[in-house]
Design an enzyme around this catalytic site. Structure first.
Site, PDB file in Angstrom:
ATOM      1  N   ARG A 196       0.834  -1.202   0.000  1.00 18.99           N
ATOM      2  CA  ARG A 196       0.000   0.000   0.000  1.00 18.99           C
ATOM      3  C   ARG A 196       0.869   1.252   0.000  1.00 18.99           C
ATOM      4  NH1 ARG A 196      -4.863   0.262   4.387  1.00 18.99           N
ATOM      5  NH2 ARG A 196      -3.346   1.305   5.694  1.00 18.99           N
TER       6      ARG A 196
ATOM      7  N   GLY B  88       0.701   2.225  12.024  1.00 17.77           N
ATOM      8  CA  GLY B  88       0.923   1.604  13.327  1.00 17.77           C
ATOM      9  C   GLY B  88       0.042   2.261  14.369  1.00 17.77           C
TER      10      GLY B  88
ATOM     11  N   GLU C 150      -1.174   6.385   9.174  1.00 21.50           N
ATOM     12  CA  GLU C 150      -2.338   5.480   9.278  1.00 21.50           C
ATOM     13  C   GLU C 150      -2.279   4.874  10.671  1.00 21.50           C
ATOM     14  OE1 GLU C 150      -4.685   5.126   7.138  1.00 21.50           O
ATOM     15  OE2 GLU C 150      -3.869   5.940   5.292  1.00 21.50           O
ATOM     16  N   LEU C 151      -3.145   5.327  11.563  1.00 17.31           N
ATOM     17  CA  LEU C 151      -2.983   4.996  12.986  1.00 17.31           C
ATOM     18  C   LEU C 151      -4.119   4.106  13.504  1.00 17.31           C
ATOM     19  CD1 LEU C 151      -1.720   8.558  14.018  1.00 17.31           C
ATOM     20  CD2 LEU C 151      -0.394   6.591  13.233  1.00 17.31           C
TER      21      LEU C 151
ATOM     22  N   ARG D 159     -11.847 -11.230  10.991  1.00 14.11           N
ATOM     23  CA  ARG D 159     -10.777 -11.334   9.994  1.00 14.11           C
ATOM     24  C   ARG D 159      -9.441 -11.105  10.698  1.00 14.11           C
ATOM     25  NH1 ARG D 159      -9.094  -7.429   5.805  1.00 14.11           N
ATOM     26  NH2 ARG D 159     -10.077  -5.925   7.177  1.00 14.11           N
TER      27      ARG D 159
ATOM     28  N   SER E  40     -11.889  -2.111   2.941  1.00 13.77           N
ATOM     29  CA  SER E  40     -10.581  -1.968   2.293  1.00 13.77           C
ATOM     30  C   SER E  40     -10.680  -2.282   0.802  1.00 13.77           C
ATOM     31  CB  SER E  40      -9.585  -2.929   2.934  1.00 13.77           C
ATOM     32  OG  SER E  40      -9.588  -2.729   4.332  1.00 13.77           O
TER      33      SER E  40
HETATM   34  P1  NAD Z   1       3.335  -0.096  16.540  1.00  7.89           P
HETATM   35  O1  NAD Z   1       3.018   1.345  16.511  1.00  7.89           O
HETATM   36  O2  NAD Z   1       3.850  -0.682  17.793  1.00  7.89           O
HETATM   37  O3  NAD Z   1       4.416  -0.458  15.422  1.00  7.89           O
HETATM   38  C1  NAD Z   1       4.270  -0.034  14.083  1.00  7.89           C
HETATM   39  C2  NAD Z   1       5.644   0.142  13.485  1.00  7.89           C
HETATM   40  O4  NAD Z   1       6.333   1.172  14.177  1.00  7.89           O
HETATM   41  C3  NAD Z   1       6.532  -1.101  13.567  1.00  7.89           C
HETATM   42  O5  NAD Z   1       7.312  -1.182  12.408  1.00  7.89           O
HETATM   43  C4  NAD Z   1       7.401  -0.791  14.777  1.00  7.89           C
HETATM   44  O6  NAD Z   1       8.648  -1.453  14.752  1.00  7.89           O
HETATM   45  C5  NAD Z   1       7.585   0.703  14.629  1.00  7.89           C
HETATM   46  N1  NAD Z   1       7.925   1.389  15.871  1.00  7.89           N
HETATM   47  C6  NAD Z   1       7.585   1.038  17.138  1.00  7.89           C
HETATM   48  N2  NAD Z   1       8.080   1.927  18.012  1.00  7.89           N
HETATM   49  C7  NAD Z   1       8.759   2.861  17.286  1.00  7.89           C
HETATM   50  C8  NAD Z   1       9.494   4.028  17.638  1.00  7.89           C
HETATM   51  N3  NAD Z   1       9.636   4.426  18.894  1.00  7.89           N
HETATM   52  N4  NAD Z   1      10.038   4.753  16.637  1.00  7.89           N
HETATM   53  C9  NAD Z   1       9.903   4.358  15.361  1.00  7.89           C
HETATM   54  N5  NAD Z   1       9.220   3.259  14.971  1.00  7.89           N
HETATM   55  C10 NAD Z   1       8.645   2.520  15.934  1.00  7.89           C
HETATM   56  O7  NAD Z   1       2.018  -0.814  16.040  1.00  7.89           O
HETATM   57  P2  NAD Z   1       1.761  -2.363  15.851  1.00  7.89           P
HETATM   58  O8  NAD Z   1       1.514  -2.959  17.191  1.00  7.89           O
HETATM   59  O9  NAD Z   1       2.809  -2.980  15.000  1.00  7.89           O
HETATM   60  O10 NAD Z   1       0.415  -2.344  14.986  1.00  7.89           O
HETATM   61  C11 NAD Z   1      -0.833  -2.249  15.549  1.00  7.89           C
HETATM   62  C12 NAD Z   1      -1.363  -0.841  15.446  1.00  7.89           C
HETATM   63  O11 NAD Z   1      -1.318  -0.416  14.088  1.00  7.89           O
HETATM   64  C13 NAD Z   1      -2.812  -0.744  15.845  1.00  7.89           C
HETATM   65  O12 NAD Z   1      -3.026   0.399  16.612  1.00  7.89           O
HETATM   66  C14 NAD Z   1      -3.547  -0.640  14.501  1.00  7.89           C
HETATM   67  O13 NAD Z   1      -4.791  -0.021  14.568  1.00  7.89           O
HETATM   68  C15 NAD Z   1      -2.578   0.141  13.700  1.00  7.89           C
HETATM   69  N6  NAD Z   1      -2.807  -0.068  12.282  1.00  7.89           N
HETATM   70  C16 NAD Z   1      -3.347   0.961  11.564  1.00  7.89           C
HETATM   71  C17 NAD Z   1      -3.618   0.793  10.223  1.00  7.89           C
HETATM   72  C18 NAD Z   1      -4.217   1.902   9.421  1.00  7.89           C
HETATM   73  O14 NAD Z   1      -4.200   1.811   8.200  1.00  7.89           O
HETATM   74  N7  NAD Z   1      -4.742   2.956  10.027  1.00  7.89           N
HETATM   75  C19 NAD Z   1      -3.335  -0.427   9.599  1.00  7.89           C
HETATM   76  C20 NAD Z   1      -2.784  -1.464  10.359  1.00  7.89           C
HETATM   77  C21 NAD Z   1      -2.513  -1.257  11.708  1.00  7.89           C
END
Ligand code: NAD
Length: 490
Positions: A168, A237, A259-260, A287, A451
């Site tokens: 994406r 993330g 995208e959070l 899912r 999606s």
């Molecule tokens: P996360 O924020 O912990 O991690 C996401 C990414 O950020 C990973 O690659 C991780 O290694 C990196 N990361 C973590 N800490 C960091 C830091 N201090 N500095 C820089 N990079 C850092 O999230 P996760 O647990 O991997 O994913 C789940 C979250 O992602 C959920 O909140 C979910 O809703 C969100 N999400 C959002 C979308 C969207 O399109 N809005 C899609 C998928 C997941």
């Protein structure tokens, strides 16, 4: 496991940081990628540090000018070949996703199809430039508007959709003419490495896509955010990490797409087709075992149909088979970690203490040793329970009954999140009126899935900034430039 090891070897060197077309050993050694279904080691992956983070930007910089100058048709054909390769390797990629993420093979195959479509969509968008030309209102001069690549893009992806969250970003970035440095989540780096290899094999020149797996995300991403050559951050993330990165990005006024997290309401009106709503709920909630940012997080069901809806949902959930994702019969695989299981279990306990009851709960077969959690339906949930206030990210469906539409909307919008929402009604006018009142970037109306690569995916409020997919997704990797042209003077 041998089968997965062979797939890993075939699709991606299992110990490579990909920099400038070379698969290099990690400067910090290696780290293990675990199978969440049994905690076994799937592969040891190269662990990059800040030196390799900078080297990846060196490679992206070296490739940037030629890539930006490559004809759009040529970029498009590379993306199209990569799309065909993903389709060809669908099953092997799905096995890889299941091995490192845990989701069922069926969900993983659906993810590969969805992920590949971003490459096809942006192969098609790459050759449809838009711009503008016209006389300035005062006459004399002409205004010419064009779009150019924003520059080197840092892409940071989560573990829950290891393929789709990468494509994406890769699809539009490459279509726009940007070179990239990609940091996948340390839980699921193999799929990103495999996709990068497919894109290289499809003809992307060395340095266009660089992949930097690491257990030190703050250091690696921090190095990129402070590097003046990096012009773009695209992050998917959690909202907590997103906020942190936005603060760092502010120092360089960096172009950011975020995208959070989500907390999607699933609203069932009194005139809804209840069986259809239950079908939609099963997709929207279960899912990927509920580990989607768009996952239905709270079910608001009108009091006149809540018993019927809950009973039907409970019946369906009791039939879900929990097991290793790699088993074909599995509906629900493990969660990503023990911490995720503990967190969601705590949310169930909190809801029960506040008066909720368990309407359905499957069991986890005793022979399973991974991070498994039983799919659960909670009835009589009170609106203030943590399970509806926080992002669950697990197969738990809390049902809240509602009576008054104003109170409903106050609950639906009473959150800082605004990613996805779902509305069920037989009356499309009522559904549209309700949907327009919901503060969310995306609303599924009589469907449990929003999606689509051709649609602008993204959130409002603290669920994010910018959009991925559609035309909007390409614009995130472009800068607008305009020329004010005066040819009246000789
Ligand atoms: P996360 O924020 O912990 O991690 C996401 C990414 O950020 C990973 O690659 C991780 O290694 C990196 N990361 C973590 N800490 C960091 C830091 N201090 N500095 C820089 N990079 C850092 O999230 P996760 O647990 O991997 O994913 C789940 C979250 O992602 C959920 O909140 C979910 O809703 C969100 N999400 C959002 C979308 C969207 O399109 N809005 C899609 C998928 C997941």
């Amino acid at each position: 496991m041998n089968e997965v090891a062979a797939i890993v070897r075939g699709l991606a060197p299992s110990s490579g940081v990909l920099i400038g077309g070379d698969w290099r050993p990690g400067e910090l050694g290696t780290f293990d990628v675990d199978d969440p279904a049994d905690k076994s080691v799937v592969a040891a992956v190269a662990n990059a540090g800040t030196g390799q983070a900078r080297a990846a930007v060196d490679a992206a910089e070296a490739a940037a000018r030629a890539w930006a100058g490559t004809p759009p048709r040529a970029r498009s054909e590379i993306l199209h070949r990569a799309f065909e390769s993903m389709r060809r390797d669908r099953e092997a990629l799905a096995r890889l996703i299941t091995a490192e993420n845990g989701k069922s093979l069926r969900d993983a195959e659906a993810e590969v199809t969805y992920a590949a479509e971003f490459l096809r969509w942006y192969a098609e968008e790459a050759v449809r430039p838009d711009g503008g030309y016209g006389p300035a209102p005062a006459g004399g001069t002409r205004t010419v508007v064009t779009h150019r690549p924003v520059g080197i893009a840092a892409l940071v992806t989560p573990w829950n959709f290891p393929a789709a969250m990468a494509t994406r970003k890769l699809g539009p970035a490459l279509a726009a003419g940007c070179t990239v440095v990609l940091k996948p989540a340390h839980e699921t780096p193999l799929t990103a490495l495999a996709i990068a290899r497919l894109i290289e094999d499809a003809g992307a020149p060395a340095g266009v896509v660089n992949v930097v797996p690491t257990t030190e995300p703050a250091d690696v991403v921090g190095a990129w955010l402070s590097d003046p050559r990096v012009r773009k951050l695209s992050f998917t993330g959690s909202t907590a990490v997103g906020r942190l990165l936005l603060r760092q990005a502010a120092d360089r006024v960096l172009n950011c797409s975020m995208e959070l997290g989500g907390n999607a309401p699933f609203v069932v009106l009194d005139d809804a087709d209840v069986p259809a709503a239950v079908d939609g709920a099963m997709i929207a909630k279960f899912r990927g075992g509920g580990q989607a940012c768009t996952a239905a997080n709270r079910f608001y069901v009108h009091e006149s149909v809540v018993d019927d809806f809950t009973a039907q949902l409970a019946l369906r959930v009791e039939r879900l088979r929990v097991g290793r994702g790699a088993e074909p019969a599995t509906d629900i695989g493990p969660l990503i970690s023990g911490q995720a299981v503990a967190g969601a279990t705590g949310l169930i306990d909190d809801a029960l203490q506040r008066g909720a009851r368990i309407a359905a709960q499957t069991s986890v077969p005793s022979e399973l040793s991974g991070h498994f959690m039983a799919p659960t339906v909670l009835a009589d949930v009170t609106p203030e329970a943590r399970v509806v206030q926080e992002e669950i990210f697990a197969p738990v469906a809390p049902v809240v009954a509602w009576r008054d539409q104003d109170e409903l909307l106050a609950m639906v919008n009473g959150t800082e999140m605004g990613l996805a929402a779902y509305v069920y009604s037989r009356d499309l006018k009522r559904a549209m009126v309700m949907s327009e009142a919901i503060e969310a970037g995306m609303v599924g109306i009589n469907r449990g899935l929003v999606s689509d690569p051709s649609a602008p995916f993204g959130g409002v409020k603290q669920s994010g900034l910018g959009r991925e997919g559609a035309r909007e997704g390409l614009a995130e990797y472009q800068e607008t430039q305009y020329f004010s042209v005066d040819w009246s003077t000789p």
